[in-house]
Design an enzyme around this catalytic site. Structure first.
Site, PDB file in Angstrom:
ATOM      1  CB  CYS B 177      -0.874   0.071   1.246  1.00 18.37           C
ATOM      2  SG  CYS B 177      -1.786  -1.432   1.617  1.00 18.37           S
ATOM      3  CG  HIS B 181      -2.280   4.825  -0.986  1.00 20.62           C
ATOM      4  ND1 HIS B 181      -3.006   5.791  -1.635  1.00 20.62           N
ATOM      5  CD2 HIS B 181      -2.804   3.638  -1.380  1.00 20.62           C
ATOM      6  CE1 HIS B 181      -3.932   5.203  -2.386  1.00 20.62           C
ATOM      7  NE2 HIS B 181      -3.822   3.898  -2.260  1.00 20.62           N
ATOM      8  NE  ARG B 225     -10.187   2.457  -3.317  1.00 14.42           N
ATOM      9  CZ  ARG B 225     -10.024   2.650  -4.616  1.00 14.42           C
ATOM     10  NH1 ARG B 225     -10.635   3.633  -5.239  1.00 14.42           N
ATOM     11  NH2 ARG B 225      -9.260   1.855  -5.326  1.00 14.42           N
ATOM     12  CB  CYS B 229      -6.540  -0.581  -2.721  1.00 14.20           C
ATOM     13  SG  CYS B 229      -6.624   1.135  -3.290  1.00 14.20           S
TER      14      CYS B 229
END
Lengths: 103, 268, 155
Positions: B177, B181, B225, B229
């Site tokens: 992630c 991000h 969501r 992802c």
């Protein structure tokens, strides 16, 4: 039956502003489903808005109006507490009317 | 792999930018676009529908969800979403809004879990009750601050697990992630990717869900969501309501705590 | 809403929306309008659409404004508004040049309704959006280009 609309109508300085959200797929007739078949067109064709029973807007939609249609317009007059009703029909004859009090 | 992704991100940013000026005016117009959509967010339709579903007696037990305890006591919804996920003594589990909702649908209404979760997200022409209910519950926290201190030992453990998953590189492409991000000012095409490791970045992200996805014509929940992802990271997709997805939410909500909820959101 | 009215609305299949509304007492028969303009919505070019709307030869005018962003993040939902300061606007039509059927929506404005409508439309690609306005029995129009960025990443 179709899901309810969300209508906001507010009167200010002699003008009533109306904002409507409608729950509708607005299927174009050009989309294919997961098995490759065309999904038939299904869309709102006509809409009418009345203030205390008098028509303040008539509209006709094609398939290019977005899913879950939004519409905003304004008319002269209208006071808090007056009735504002919106009705639509779609190409399959499904229909819906909702009414709110102007605030 | 990391170098390749960064190269891709860099070239997209370059192509997009052209000149800094062109990009600024592009972003201004995109901001105007988003603003025009925010007034009259179609998610409000799902909120209405969710409210009706919440109050309607349904299921084998012909009961409504009005006695469902989302963490603040039976039927108390105001601010509940902003404090989830949290530990629930009755199930001895840390639960997010969706796992708790499903728990209520099963325990209060008598539904079978596999029946209520079959349609956990909508497809064109097939609406999802869960999406509508979560939109309604979320909206009851609009204007309130996210507050997930994760003080209970189980919550603290889940926050740690979530943080671990966030940074862990795995899958065939060795993604995490944090690659997408974990930095400031990163962008894929026109999408700003907030830095989810900071309060500001996580705040912007977490405060605006559930969100109406313009591209899908549907409300997405946080489970959807995050699972999407994970798919983008080329990880095996977890099952709906998995602990891994709940753990990530505890970590992200904890990081975002203090941010005022603006939900339902509306996104590309 | 009034139950009788709702029943009347339900019972009125086949009357068309305005027939239905008239039957339900929501509008007087004189307010009932034309049926859905199939030939205009089926038209494939701007010229054909204008013709079907009876608006052939509409003159360009600066008295109409299209309110929309220059760029839409997603073509599935593009906010578009039409505003005019002219008095006595009777109708507004919204056309998207590059769509397979350009006509997206048309509005009939009874006296007292402002020339200001806003809706959201689908656009397959970057295109001119055209607003056609009927005022004093005559047609005028204006256009604005809206760029559509194709989303792609991020599902």
């Amino acid at each position: 039956m179709a899901d309810p609309m969300k209508i906001r109508a507010s009167a200010k300085d002699g003008i009533t502003e109306v904002k409507v959200l409608m729950s509708h797929e607005m299927e174009t007739g050009q989309r294919k489903d997961s098995s490759g078949n065309l999904v038939p067109a299904h869309f709102i064709t006509e809409l009418s808005a009345e203030h205390n029973g008098k028509q303040v807007l008539a509209a006709q939609f094609g398939t290019a109006v977005s899913k879950n249609p939004y519409l905003a317009f304004k008319f002269k007059g209208g006071a808090k507490g007056d009735k504002l009703a919106v009705s639509w029909v779609d190409n399959k004859g499904d229909k819906r009317t909702d009414e709110v009090a102007i605030n | 792999m990391r170098a390749r992704l960064q190269a891709v991100l860099a070239t997209t940013a370059l192509v997009l930018a052209g000149s800094a000026l062109a990009q600024d005016s592009t972003m201004d117009e995109i901001a105007k676009y988003r603003e025009m959509l925010a007034d009259g967010n179609p998610a409000e339709l799902f909120e209405l529908k969710g409210e009706a579903l919440w109050k309607k007696a349904r299921g084998p037990k012909n009961a409504s969800l009005e006695q469902c305890d989302m963490g603040l006591g039976p039927g108390k919804l105001d601010g509940a979403y902003a404090q989830l996920p949290r530990y629930f003594p009755d199930t001895r589990k840390v639960m997010d809004v969706e796992s708790r909702l499903v728990h209520c649908m099963v325990s209060l209404q008598g539904f079978k879990e596999e029946d209520v979760t079959r349609q956990w997200f909508s497809r064109p022409g097939k609406e999802s009750d869960i999406e509508a209910l979560v939109t309604y519950i979320g909206a009851k926290s609009n204007g309130m601050k996210i507050d997930v201190p994760a003080r209970h030992p189980e919550e603290a453990r889940m926050a740690k697990v979530g943080e671990y998953i966030f940074y862990r590189r795995s899958g065939p492409q060795d993604f995490s992630c944090s690659i997408c991000h974990g930095q400031n000012d990163k962008r894929i095409r026109l999408q700003d990717l907030g830095n989810l490791t900071t309060q500001a970045g996580a705040g912007v992200a977490m405060s605006t869900w559930p969100s109406y996805r313009v591209s899908q014509g549907a409300v997405w929940t946080m489970q959807r969501r995050l699972i999407d992802c994970m798919r983008q990271a080329r990880w095996p997709e977890p099952k709906y309501l998995s602990d891994s997805v709940i753990a990530l939410q505890v970590y992200l909500q904890k990081t975002a705590s203090g941010t005022v909820m603006q939900t339902p959101g509306i996104k590309r | 809403m009034n139950m009788q009215r709702r029943e009347a609305l339900k019972a009125g299949g086949g009357l068309g929306l305005f027939g239905l509304l008239a039957a339900a007492g929501l509008i007087t028969p004189s307010q009932a309008r034309a049926e859905w303009n199939k030939s205009a919505f089926d038209a494939k070019t701007i010229e054909e659409t204008l013709k079907a709307l009876g608006a052939t030869g509409a003159q360009n005018s600066t008295d109409i404004q299209i309110t929309a962003p220059d760029i839409a993040e997603n073509g599935a939902v593009v906010p578009v508004g039409v505003v005019s300061a002219l008095a006595g606007v009777e109708a507004i039509a919204l056309l998207i040049e590059k769509n397979p059927n350009p006509l997206a929506a048309s509005f009939m404005l009874p006296a007292g309704t402002e020339a200001s409508v806003q809706t959201r439309v689908k656009m397959g690609q970057t295109s001119d959006v055209i607003a056609v306005v009927k005022v004093g029995g005559k047609f005028i129009m204006t256009k604005k280009e809206i760029k559509v960025t194709l989303g792609g990443c991020g599902g």
